[in-house]
Design a protein around this motif. Structure first.
Motif, short mmCIF file in Angstrom:
data_model
loop_
_atom_site.label_atom_id
_atom_site.label_comp_id
_atom_site.label_asym_id
_atom_site.label_seq_id
_atom_site.Cartn_x
_atom_site.Cartn_y
_atom_site.Cartn_z
N ALA A 29 -16.01 36.84 81.27
CA ALA A 29 -16.40 35.70 80.45
C ALA A 29 -16.55 34.46 81.31
O ALA A 29 -15.81 34.27 82.26
CB ALA A 29 -15.36 35.46 79.36
N GLU A 30 -17.50 33.62 80.91
CA GLU A 30 -17.72 32.40 81.66
C GLU A 30 -16.86 31.29 81.09
O GLU A 30 -16.94 30.98 79.90
CB GLU A 30 -19.20 32.00 81.58
CG GLU A 30 -20.12 32.99 82.27
CD GLU A 30 -19.94 32.99 83.76
OE1 GLU A 30 -19.60 31.94 84.31
OE2 GLU A 30 -20.14 34.03 84.39
N GLY A 31 -16.04 30.68 81.91
CA GLY A 31 -15.24 29.54 81.50
C GLY A 31 -15.85 28.28 82.04
O GLY A 31 -16.93 28.27 82.64
N PRO A 32 -15.20 27.12 81.83
CA PRO A 32 -15.73 25.86 82.32
C PRO A 32 -15.98 25.85 83.81
O PRO A 32 -16.82 25.13 84.29
CB PRO A 32 -14.63 24.86 81.92
CG PRO A 32 -13.92 25.50 80.79
CD PRO A 32 -13.98 26.96 81.04
N SER A 33 -15.20 26.65 84.54
CA SER A 33 -15.39 26.65 85.99
C SER A 33 -15.89 27.99 86.50
O SER A 33 -15.83 28.27 87.67
CB SER A 33 -14.06 26.32 86.68
OG SER A 33 -13.66 25.03 86.36
N GLY A 34 -16.37 28.86 85.60
CA GLY A 34 -16.90 30.13 86.06
C GLY A 34 -16.21 31.30 85.41
O GLY A 34 -15.49 31.17 84.43
N PRO A 35 -16.41 32.53 85.91
CA PRO A 35 -15.86 33.72 85.30
C PRO A 35 -14.35 33.73 85.38
O PRO A 35 -13.76 33.28 86.32
CB PRO A 35 -16.46 34.86 86.15
CG PRO A 35 -16.79 34.22 87.45
CD PRO A 35 -17.16 32.82 87.14
N PRO A 67 -12.39 19.75 83.01
CA PRO A 67 -12.81 18.88 84.14
C PRO A 67 -11.64 18.16 84.80
O PRO A 67 -11.59 18.03 86.02
CB PRO A 67 -13.78 17.90 83.46
CG PRO A 67 -14.34 18.67 82.31
CD PRO A 67 -13.23 19.53 81.82
N ALA A 68 -10.66 17.70 83.99
CA ALA A 68 -9.50 17.01 84.57
C ALA A 68 -8.66 17.96 85.39
O ALA A 68 -8.19 17.62 86.50
CB ALA A 68 -8.66 16.38 83.45
N GLU A 69 -8.45 19.18 84.88
CA GLU A 69 -7.67 20.16 85.62
C GLU A 69 -8.37 20.54 86.93
O GLU A 69 -7.72 20.72 87.96
CB GLU A 69 -7.45 21.41 84.76
CG GLU A 69 -6.50 21.21 83.60
CD GLU A 69 -6.42 22.43 82.71
OE1 GLU A 69 -5.34 22.68 82.13
OE2 GLU A 69 -7.45 23.13 82.57
N GLU A 70 -9.69 20.67 86.87
CA GLU A 70 -10.43 21.04 88.08
C GLU A 70 -10.33 19.96 89.14
O GLU A 70 -10.17 20.24 90.33
CB GLU A 70 -11.89 21.32 87.72
CG GLU A 70 -12.70 21.82 88.91
CD GLU A 70 -14.08 22.28 88.51
OE1 GLU A 70 -14.88 22.57 89.43
OE2 GLU A 70 -14.36 22.35 87.30
N ARG A 71 -10.41 18.68 88.70
CA ARG A 71 -10.27 17.59 89.66
C ARG A 71 -8.89 17.58 90.31
O ARG A 71 -8.75 17.37 91.52
CB ARG A 71 -10.53 16.25 88.97
CG ARG A 71 -12.00 15.99 88.63
CD ARG A 71 -12.22 14.54 88.26
NE ARG A 71 -11.44 14.15 87.08
CZ ARG A 71 -11.89 14.26 85.83
NH1 ARG A 71 -13.11 14.73 85.60
NH2 ARG A 71 -11.14 13.87 84.82
N PHE A 72 -7.86 17.83 89.49
CA PHE A 72 -6.50 17.86 90.02
C PHE A 72 -6.33 19.00 91.02
O PHE A 72 -5.77 18.82 92.11
CB PHE A 72 -5.50 18.01 88.88
CG PHE A 72 -4.10 18.28 89.34
CD1 PHE A 72 -3.30 17.26 89.84
CD2 PHE A 72 -3.58 19.58 89.29
CE1 PHE A 72 -2.00 17.52 90.28
CE2 PHE A 72 -2.29 19.84 89.73
CZ PHE A 72 -1.50 18.81 90.22
N GLU A 73 -6.81 20.19 90.66
CA GLU A 73 -6.66 21.34 91.54
C GLU A 73 -7.42 21.15 92.84
O GLU A 73 -6.94 21.49 93.92
CB GLU A 73 -7.15 22.61 90.82
CG GLU A 73 -6.23 23.11 89.73
CD GLU A 73 -4.89 23.54 90.27
OE1 GLU A 73 -4.86 24.16 91.36
OE2 GLU A 73 -3.86 23.26 89.63
N ARG A 74 -8.60 20.57 92.74
CA ARG A 74 -9.39 20.34 93.95
C ARG A 74 -8.69 19.34 94.87
O ARG A 74 -8.62 19.52 96.09
CB ARG A 74 -10.79 19.85 93.58
CG ARG A 74 -11.78 19.88 94.74
CD ARG A 74 -13.15 19.41 94.28
NE ARG A 74 -13.65 20.22 93.18
CZ ARG A 74 -14.26 21.39 93.33
NH1 ARG A 74 -14.43 21.88 94.56
NH2 ARG A 74 -14.70 22.07 92.29
#
Length: 357
Positions: A29-35, A67-74
């Motif tokens: 499944a595709e999520g906000p940041s990919g599979p 998007p907020a979680e992705e910024r934090f993880e990055r």
């Protein structure tokens, strides 16, 4: 005023219907940041396959992140690339009254801890970087650095994960999970379930080793998570393509498994790493090293924040349902409580018993 008539079409061309939301195809499944998770043809997550396919490290594109979680993880992972070598270099430059090899080992250990916390590389890779560093900087010869990889504990970990996957695949873990849920009053709430699971873990760890207890009960914890995830799915309480490994109850169950078994033990693998560092530091400060070494041993037993703190934590992290950030957040409170117990209780124990005097 809008017309109710449909748009004219050419002869022989089928009318087009509004584009409905189609379920994702079978696969990932595709999520906000990919599979992220395995789904079936109807778009529903295949919970069992998703949990069996979990890894301890997933790239940002393999996770369902806001998007907020992705910024934090990055930011977290990028920071580790420069912070780890900086911390190690600063410690090595300090004018400490320690043997050079001991200071080098401590500096490398601090750098590796930063790698583990920030995860610019997978945690196993971070550990291997530390192993390579102590050889390159001449702390120990290669044979001594690599010999712990032949420890029986490593093969116990491997066996535990193989057993867990086999029990999940063939439904044995599900049967154990239903047994736990059928206990009086346990299945009424997730809080009671987590507490009951912790009590069972503590009782078992009183008779067998902590690591063995966690290895035995990990399949049951994953089985419970499978049952709960499917129940939430059947009741429509989660999105069709949800990731069962991100359910908070899963992380709580596995962490309770590790913490419940860890509290009953005093010797851990991390004590073997920390104590040799503490003893020369105490000797350099002209302090009797016995009490600091004893404090380090107790502190290692209350290591809840990192997978490498105890073998139990390593197994819990290896399940793939406990992200490193979740382990750090939940373990911080328990580490503070453990530190207070050591600070307040150890002097009293020394005074009553006269040890280290």
């Amino acid at each position: 005023m809008k017309s109710d008539e449909t748009e004219p079409r050419q002869p022989g061309v089928a009318p087009t219907a509004p584009n409905p939301v189609q379920p994702p195809p079978a696969g990932r499944a595709e999520g906000p940041s990919g599979p992220s998770t395995l789904v079936d043809a109807s778009g529903r997550t295949d919970v069992t396959k998703a949990l069996m396919g979990q890894a301890t490290y997933r790239s940002l594109g393999e996770q369902r992140l806001s998007p907020a979680e992705e910024r934090f993880e990055r930011a977290r992972r990028t920071t580790g690339l420069w912070l780890a070598p900086l911390v190690a270099a600063v410690f090595l430059a300090l004018p400490l009254d320690m043997a050079p090899s001991q200071q080098t080992l401590a500096g490398i250990l601090l750098g590796v801890i930063v790698l583990w916390v920030t995860e610019p590389v997978p945690i196993p890779v971070g550990g291997l970087i530390g192993v390579a560093a102590i050889v390159v900087f001449g702390v120990v010869p290669p044979d001594d650095a690599l010999s712990p990889f032949g420890s029986p504990t490593i093969f116990m970990f491997i066996g535990a994960f193989i057993l867990a996957q086999a029990m999940l695949k063939h439904g044995v873990a599900r049967r154990f999970a239903f047994f736990v849920l059928s206990l009086p009053g346990v299945g009424r709430s997730t809080f009671r379930l987590i507490v009951a699971f912790g009590v069972i873990t503590c009782l078992l760890s009183a008779f067998v080793s902590n690591t063995t207890t966690v290895a035995m009960l990990l399949p049951t914890a994953l089985g419970l998570l499978t049952v709960i995830a499917k129940m939430l799915q059947d009741r429509g309480m989660v999105a069709p393509g949800f990731d069962p490994a991100r359910l908070r109850v899963g992380a709580a169950l596995v962490l309770m498994l590790a913490y419940g078994a860890g509290v009953g033990g005093l010797l851990t693998a991390s004590a073997a790493v920390v104590v040799p560092i503490i003893i020369p530091i105490a000797a350099a400060a002209q302090v009797d090293p016995f009490v600091p070494a004893l404090a380090a041993t107790f502190a290692a037993s209350f290591g809840f924040m990192l997978p490498v703190s105890t073998p139990q934590n390593a197994i819990a992290y290896g399940s793939g349902v406990v992200p490193i950030t979740t382990m750090i957040r939940s373990g911080f409170t328990f580490d503070v409580i453990g530190a207070l117990l050591i600070i307040l209780g150890l002097p009293l124990m020394v005074a009553l018993t006269g040890i280290g005097g």
